[in-house]
Design a protein around this motif. Structure first.
Motif, short mmCIF file in Angstrom:
data_model
loop_
_atom_site.label_atom_id
_atom_site.label_comp_id
_atom_site.label_asym_id
_atom_site.label_seq_id
_atom_site.Cartn_x
_atom_site.Cartn_y
_atom_site.Cartn_z
N LYS A 290 0.83 -1.21 0.00
CA LYS A 290 0.00 0.00 0.00
C LYS A 290 0.87 1.27 0.00
N ASN A 291 1.81 1.34 0.94
CA ASN A 291 2.49 2.61 1.17
C ASN A 291 3.75 2.79 0.33
N LEU A 292 4.51 1.72 0.12
CA LEU A 292 5.77 1.88 -0.61
C LEU A 292 5.61 1.53 -2.09
N TYR A 293 4.88 0.44 -2.35
CA TYR A 293 4.79 -0.01 -3.74
C TYR A 293 3.58 0.59 -4.45
N GLU A 294 2.62 1.07 -3.65
CA GLU A 294 1.44 1.78 -4.17
C GLU A 294 0.68 1.01 -5.25
N VAL A 295 0.37 -0.27 -4.93
CA VAL A 295 -0.44 -1.06 -5.87
C VAL A 295 -1.76 -1.50 -5.24
N SER A 296 -2.06 -0.97 -4.04
CA SER A 296 -3.33 -1.32 -3.42
C SER A 296 -4.40 -0.32 -3.88
N CYS A 297 -5.56 -0.39 -3.30
CA CYS A 297 -6.61 0.60 -3.61
C CYS A 297 -7.53 0.65 -2.39
N LYS A 298 -8.45 1.61 -2.36
CA LYS A 298 -9.23 1.83 -1.13
C LYS A 298 -10.09 0.61 -0.78
N GLU A 299 -10.57 -0.10 -1.79
CA GLU A 299 -11.41 -1.27 -1.52
C GLU A 299 -10.58 -2.38 -0.86
#
Ligand code: GLA
Length: 374
Positions: A290-299
């Protein structure tokens, strides 16, 4: 003599080690009991009829006129034929095939690699091509890179081709060395929760991550000239480059190095039945993604955060490429139904979207049956 075979190609879960496969890292996946089922019939002539019962679509392809289609799903099949016939100059008999699936599409459990692996393995068997597992893995990579446009690593296809019932695979993606680990999770189950969202540009954002990692490696190697891949770089060496790399590229590299270490730690914890400690690593993996690779999303973040209220769930994280798809949760079996009710309601209230949740078992990756010869 005409042949008829049935190929079952499973999807995969990945316990931990996300976005490290194309960085030479180690992953901990397993093939599952959700599958694509493909029935092949060899036919005379040059024309193949391909039917997807899942998509309710069909198309024909002539083996002498193979070229990329504008319709993406067709390229999963055409790409394999291009590789075998045009690139490898192999002689293939025409076939008809019917594709069915209980593997959700776009859920991060690798329905696309399962389809390509299934098609390649079926053609291999029908024509007695004697392709090795490694050759099939390379064919699938070629199709994904050159026909689908996703610069993915080898985790998915390796797992589908080599997956075994009740075994996790600890795979080193740099040299393809691997070992099977017994998957013994006592009274815990793997519950997949599908956000049922697939954000646009997932392919291009994935390919951007591949480029950012390779940029980090190139810059580090200008000084050190010795690293074959990003996971070989120690965290203290990376830190020497903190002011040279952009913050984004630094964060990507930091995630990859830490995630690779988490894979090895996890394999170790699982083999010692330290499941709670493994579960903590799953959460750490999610927060890195989520924070470093930034491939997550709010869902995905919502689904992971929701689990922290329940002691019956000892680990949760997004799984696969990201930007939608599934979370993987390690949950006490007796709590599954109640929890699915709770999280379904909360997710619907928050996003107005219905999720799907299902437990998975670890099963063989590819099976091929000769139905009959006629
Ligand atoms: C997709 C790719 C894999 C891997 C994962 C992330 O599934 O196909 O090669 O990179 O994303 O771990």
């Amino acid at each position: 003599m005409r042949k008829k075979i049935l190929v079952e190609a499973s999807g995969r879960i990945n316990l931990i080690g996300e976005h490290v496969d194309y960085n030479g890292g180690s992953v901990l996946p397993a093939s599952i009991d959700k599958k694509i089922i493909i029935e092949f019939h060899s036919v005379s002539g040059e024309e193949c009829n391909i039917k997807s019962k899942t998509l309710d679509k069909r198309f024909k392809i002539n083996l002498n006129k193979i070229s990329k289609s504008k319709i993406q799903w067709q390229n999963y099949i055409i790409g394999v034929l291009y590789n075998l016939i045009t690139l490898k100059k192999l002689k293939i008999e025409a076939f008809n095939c019917k594709i069915e699936s209980n593997l959700p599409i776009g859920a991060g459990i690798s329905s696309s690699s399962a389809l390509i692996c299934g098609i390649a393995s079926g053609i291999n068997q029908l024509n007695n091509l004697k392709l090795t597992n490694d050759e099939i893995i390379d064919i699938v990579s070629d199709v994904e890179h050159n026909f689908i446009g996703l610069m993915g690593g080898i985790m998915d296809q390796f797992t589908i081709v080599n997956g075994k019932k009740n075994k996790l695979i600890l795979l080193n993606c740099q040299n393809r060395s691997f070992k099977y680990i017994n998957s013994d999770f006592n009274n815990y189950k793997f519950l997949l929760i599908n956000t049922n969202v697939e954000h646009n540009l997932a392919n291009s954002a994935y390919n951007d991550r591949v480029k950012e990692c390779s940029e980090a490696l190139i810059i580090i190697n200008k000084k050190y000239k010795k690293y074959n891949c990003l996971v070989e770089v120690e965290e203290n060496i990376l830190n020497e480059f903190k002011s040279v790399l952009t913050k984004k590229v630094y964060n990507r590299a930091l995630f990859v190095i830490q995630e690779n270490k988490r894979t090895h730690d996890s394999a170790n914890k699982i083999s010692k039945s330290k499941l709670t400690e493994f579960g903590e690593l799953m959460y750490e993996s999610h927060y890195g993604l989520k924070n470093l690779y930034e491939v997550s999303c709010k869902e995905l973040d919502f689904l992971v955060e929701f689990t922290s209220n329940y002691k019956e769930i000892i680990g949760s994280r997004m799984m696969g490429g990201g930007f939608g798809g599934c979370t993987i949760n390690l949950i006490e079996e007796k709590f599954v139904n109640d929890f699915v009710d709770l999280i379904s309601k909360a997710y619907l209230d928050k996003f107005g979207i219905k999720l799907n949740a299902f437990t998975v078992n670890i099963d063989n990756g590819i099976t091929i049956k000769n139905i009959n010869e006629f």
